[in-house]
Design a protein around this motif. Sequence first.
Motif, PDB file in Angstrom:
ATOM      1  N   SER A 204       0.835  -1.184   0.000  1.00 34.75           N
ATOM      2  CA  SER A 204       0.000   0.000   0.000  1.00 34.75           C
ATOM      3  C   SER A 204       0.873   1.237   0.000  1.00 34.75           C
ATOM      4  O   SER A 204       2.071   1.182   0.237  1.00 34.75           O
ATOM      5  CB  SER A 204      -0.902   0.025   1.248  1.00 34.75           C
ATOM      6  OG  SER A 204      -0.146   0.385   2.383  1.00 34.75           O
ATOM      7  N   MET A 205       0.268   2.375  -0.223  1.00 36.16           N
ATOM      8  CA  MET A 205       1.029   3.623  -0.246  1.00 36.16           C
ATOM      9  C   MET A 205       1.628   3.932   1.112  1.00 36.16           C
ATOM     10  O   MET A 205       2.569   4.696   1.230  1.00 36.16           O
ATOM     11  CB  MET A 205       0.114   4.775  -0.691  1.00 36.16           C
ATOM     12  CG  MET A 205      -0.436   4.602  -2.090  1.00 36.16           C
ATOM     13  SD  MET A 205       0.826   4.416  -3.354  1.00 36.16           S
ATOM     14  CE  MET A 205       1.437   6.087  -3.440  1.00 36.16           C
ATOM     15  N   GLN A 258       4.096   9.522  -9.717  1.00 32.93           N
ATOM     16  CA  GLN A 258       2.779  10.145  -9.794  1.00 32.93           C
ATOM     17  C   GLN A 258       2.913  11.625  -9.490  1.00 32.93           C
ATOM     18  O   GLN A 258       3.876  12.063  -8.859  1.00 32.93           O
ATOM     19  CB  GLN A 258       1.825   9.518  -8.772  1.00 32.93           C
ATOM     20  CG  GLN A 258       1.511   8.061  -8.996  1.00 32.93           C
ATOM     21  CD  GLN A 258       0.627   7.508  -7.888  1.00 32.93           C
ATOM     22  OE1 GLN A 258       0.943   7.628  -6.711  1.00 32.93           O
ATOM     23  NE2 GLN A 258      -0.488   6.906  -8.261  1.00 32.93           N
ATOM     24  N   GLN A 262      -2.238  13.054  -7.766  1.00 36.86           N
ATOM     25  CA  GLN A 262      -2.526  11.627  -7.956  1.00 36.86           C
ATOM     26  C   GLN A 262      -2.136  10.831  -6.711  1.00 36.86           C
ATOM     27  O   GLN A 262      -2.857   9.919  -6.295  1.00 36.86           O
ATOM     28  CB  GLN A 262      -1.770  11.108  -9.176  1.00 36.86           C
ATOM     29  CG  GLN A 262      -2.299  11.616 -10.503  1.00 36.86           C
ATOM     30  CD  GLN A 262      -1.389  11.270 -11.662  1.00 36.86           C
ATOM     31  OE1 GLN A 262      -0.174  11.100 -11.493  1.00 36.86           O
ATOM     32  NE2 GLN A 262      -1.956  11.165 -12.853  1.00 36.86           N
ATOM     33  N   TYR A 263      -1.002  11.169  -6.131  1.00 39.06           N
ATOM     34  CA  TYR A 263      -0.541  10.466  -4.931  1.00 39.06           C
ATOM     35  C   TYR A 263      -1.526  10.678  -3.780  1.00 39.06           C
ATOM     36  O   TYR A 263      -1.914   9.727  -3.090  1.00 39.06           O
ATOM     37  CB  TYR A 263       0.848  10.959  -4.536  1.00 39.06           C
ATOM     38  CG  TYR A 263       1.360  10.335  -3.265  1.00 39.06           C
ATOM     39  CD1 TYR A 263       1.981   9.087  -3.273  1.00 39.06           C
ATOM     40  CD2 TYR A 263       1.205  10.983  -2.040  1.00 39.06           C
ATOM     41  CE1 TYR A 263       2.427   8.503  -2.099  1.00 39.06           C
ATOM     42  CE2 TYR A 263       1.651  10.410  -0.863  1.00 39.06           C
ATOM     43  CZ  TYR A 263       2.262   9.166  -0.902  1.00 39.06           C
ATOM     44  OH  TYR A 263       2.689   8.589   0.265  1.00 39.06           O
ATOM     45  N   ARG A 265      -4.691  11.464  -3.869  1.00 43.94           N
ATOM     46  CA  ARG A 265      -5.968  10.780  -4.100  1.00 43.94           C
ATOM     47  C   ARG A 265      -5.825   9.285  -3.843  1.00 43.94           C
ATOM     48  O   ARG A 265      -6.718   8.661  -3.251  1.00 43.94           O
ATOM     49  CB  ARG A 265      -6.436  11.013  -5.540  1.00 43.94           C
ATOM     50  CG  ARG A 265      -7.853  10.495  -5.811  1.00 43.94           C
ATOM     51  CD  ARG A 265      -8.315  10.940  -7.177  1.00 43.94           C
ATOM     52  NE  ARG A 265      -9.664  10.495  -7.499  1.00 43.94           N
ATOM     53  CZ  ARG A 265     -10.768  11.121  -7.147  1.00 43.94           C
ATOM     54  NH1 ARG A 265     -10.694  12.236  -6.437  1.00 43.94           N
ATOM     55  NH2 ARG A 265     -11.961  10.664  -7.492  1.00 43.94           N
ATOM     56  N   ARG A 266      -4.699   8.701  -4.245  1.00 40.92           N
ATOM     57  CA  ARG A 266      -4.528   7.266  -4.028  1.00 40.92           C
ATOM     58  C   ARG A 266      -4.392   6.956  -2.540  1.00 40.92           C
ATOM     59  O   ARG A 266      -4.990   5.990  -2.051  1.00 40.92           O
ATOM     60  CB  ARG A 266      -3.300   6.757  -4.778  1.00 40.92           C
ATOM     61  CG  ARG A 266      -3.112   5.255  -4.595  1.00 40.92           C
ATOM     62  CD  ARG A 266      -2.063   4.692  -5.518  1.00 40.92           C
ATOM     63  NE  ARG A 266      -1.929   3.243  -5.302  1.00 40.92           N
ATOM     64  CZ  ARG A 266      -1.108   2.469  -5.980  1.00 40.92           C
ATOM     65  NH1 ARG A 266      -0.330   2.981  -6.915  1.00 40.92           N
ATOM     66  NH2 ARG A 266      -1.040   1.177  -5.722  1.00 40.92           N
ATOM     67  N   THR A 269      -7.768   7.207  -0.932  1.00 44.19           N
ATOM     68  CA  THR A 269      -8.633   6.101  -1.322  1.00 44.19           C
ATOM     69  C   THR A 269      -8.239   4.814  -0.615  1.00 44.19           C
ATOM     70  O   THR A 269      -9.103   4.059  -0.148  1.00 44.19           O
ATOM     71  CB  THR A 269      -8.577   5.898  -2.852  1.00 44.19           C
ATOM     72  OG1 THR A 269      -8.892   7.128  -3.508  1.00 44.19           O
ATOM     73  CG2 THR A 269      -9.565   4.825  -3.298  1.00 44.19           C
ATOM     74  N   GLU A 270      -6.936   4.547  -0.511  1.00 47.80           N
ATOM     75  CA  GLU A 270      -6.499   3.333   0.184  1.00 47.80           C
ATOM     76  C   GLU A 270      -6.796   3.418   1.676  1.00 47.80           C
ATOM     77  O   GLU A 270      -7.137   2.410   2.305  1.00 47.80           O
ATOM     78  CB  GLU A 270      -5.020   3.091  -0.072  1.00 47.80           C
ATOM     79  CG  GLU A 270      -4.723   2.703  -1.509  1.00 47.80           C
ATOM     80  CD  GLU A 270      -3.346   2.110  -1.699  1.00 47.80           C
ATOM     81  OE1 GLU A 270      -2.550   2.128  -0.736  1.00 47.80           O
ATOM     82  OE2 GLU A 270      -3.070   1.625  -2.800  1.00 47.80           O
ATOM     83  N   ARG A 305     -10.109   3.551  -8.635  1.00 51.16           N
ATOM     84  CA  ARG A 305      -9.025   2.734  -8.053  1.00 51.16           C
ATOM     85  C   ARG A 305      -9.342   1.252  -8.065  1.00 51.16           C
ATOM     86  O   ARG A 305      -8.490   0.419  -8.346  1.00 51.16           O
ATOM     87  CB  ARG A 305      -8.772   3.191  -6.608  1.00 51.16           C
ATOM     88  CG  ARG A 305      -7.674   2.423  -5.867  1.00 51.16           C
ATOM     89  CD  ARG A 305      -6.319   2.839  -6.354  1.00 51.16           C
ATOM     90  NE  ARG A 305      -5.279   2.131  -5.627  1.00 51.16           N
ATOM     91  CZ  ARG A 305      -4.731   0.986  -6.014  1.00 51.16           C
ATOM     92  NH1 ARG A 305      -5.154   0.397  -7.123  1.00 51.16           N
ATOM     93  NH2 ARG A 305      -3.782   0.406  -5.312  1.00 51.16           N
ATOM     94  N   TYR A 306     -10.594   0.890  -7.710  1.00 49.91           N
ATOM     95  CA  TYR A 306     -10.944  -0.520  -7.533  1.00 49.91           C
ATOM     96  C   TYR A 306     -12.023  -1.014  -8.500  1.00 49.91           C
ATOM     97  O   TYR A 306     -12.376  -2.192  -8.474  1.00 49.91           O
ATOM     98  CB  TYR A 306     -11.426  -0.761  -6.100  1.00 49.91           C
ATOM     99  CG  TYR A 306     -10.400  -0.391  -5.055  1.00 49.91           C
ATOM    100  CD1 TYR A 306      -9.236  -1.140  -4.902  1.00 49.91           C
ATOM    101  CD2 TYR A 306     -10.592   0.706  -4.223  1.00 49.91           C
ATOM    102  CE1 TYR A 306      -8.290  -0.792  -3.948  1.00 49.91           C
ATOM    103  CE2 TYR A 306      -9.656   1.058  -3.267  1.00 49.91           C
ATOM    104  CZ  TYR A 306      -8.510   0.306  -3.130  1.00 49.91           C
ATOM    105  OH  TYR A 306      -7.573   0.644  -2.186  1.00 49.91           O
TER     106      TYR A 306
END
Length: 321
Positions: A204-205, A258, A262-263, A265-266, A269-270, A305-306
């Motif tokens: 994961s991030m 990214q 973008q980073y 948002r990811r 979201t995660e 994302r998913y």
Amino acid sequence: MRERVILVVGYDGAELIDIACVTSSLDIANRSGASPPYRVILASPGRRSITCDSGLRLQAEAALERFNSPLDTLLVSGGLGHEQAAASERLVGHVRRLATLARRVASVCTGSTVLAEAGLLTNRRATTHWMYAEQFARRYPDVRVDPEPIYVRDGNIATSGGVTSALDLTLAFIEEDHGAALARGVALGTVAYLQRPGGQAQLSMFVARHTTDDLLVRRITDHVVSHLDGDLGTGALARLGGVSERHLSRMFLNHVGQTPAQYVRRVRTEAAAQLLVSTELPLAAVARRCGLGSTETLRQAFLGRYAVPPSRYRLAHTPVR
């Protein structure tokens, strides 16, 4: 069936954790009442002892070439020695043969290399340790490699990601064989998460943010993770780092792959995905806590994302309690 025979394939350079996660979990399952019980056998070419990555030696109980009995599960361990193991025609040939005797075939971590070399993953979806996924995909273009999940099931063949994902895969097998209650008991015995869904990302991030050596990028990504509900616009992050927005974007593209937006948002979201499967917070609260603002923004983020809305993600990934 008096017992479920699990044949674990070992070799020099195998990772001890890959083996122990499987064998210890199945032993706990037996002590918790698995019926029929598991019988775990460590096999190697010539029944030779194997030297694990850590230097510890394990004595094999069976020779691969002499094993001819029906199997419940054939499982190939991973480890730094996976390349040498995959280069052994003897070992690969016996894995290919034993797969025909098994109800279920699996690999842990880089053990997928051996399965692929044996032709068992051709035209199948599979995973491996995220660090080796790109190399694995280049070497075996006929395998549909997905580097993100903890484990992947395609028919009667399962592949898992890095190291401790062996525990998640084994818990899934125990639940399949004996039901959710026993699997939960084993998870409690190993003090494991109850229980990570196979589709959860290996990396994961929250881990990925530490893979860069650039101190400024690390400081900003750490800030992002710690302030999800704050102002994380590119301008605000650039001011935090004392650089221009253009320079910050260039640094993120170079070190993270990214843009800052973008980073962010990811990560948000995660983080929302983690809250959905680990809490009962309503969608609106999850969206606010992760800085996504509204349920509609949350929905759009999950679709991107998913490829599913958050409500469906929660339903599919929340472990049985």
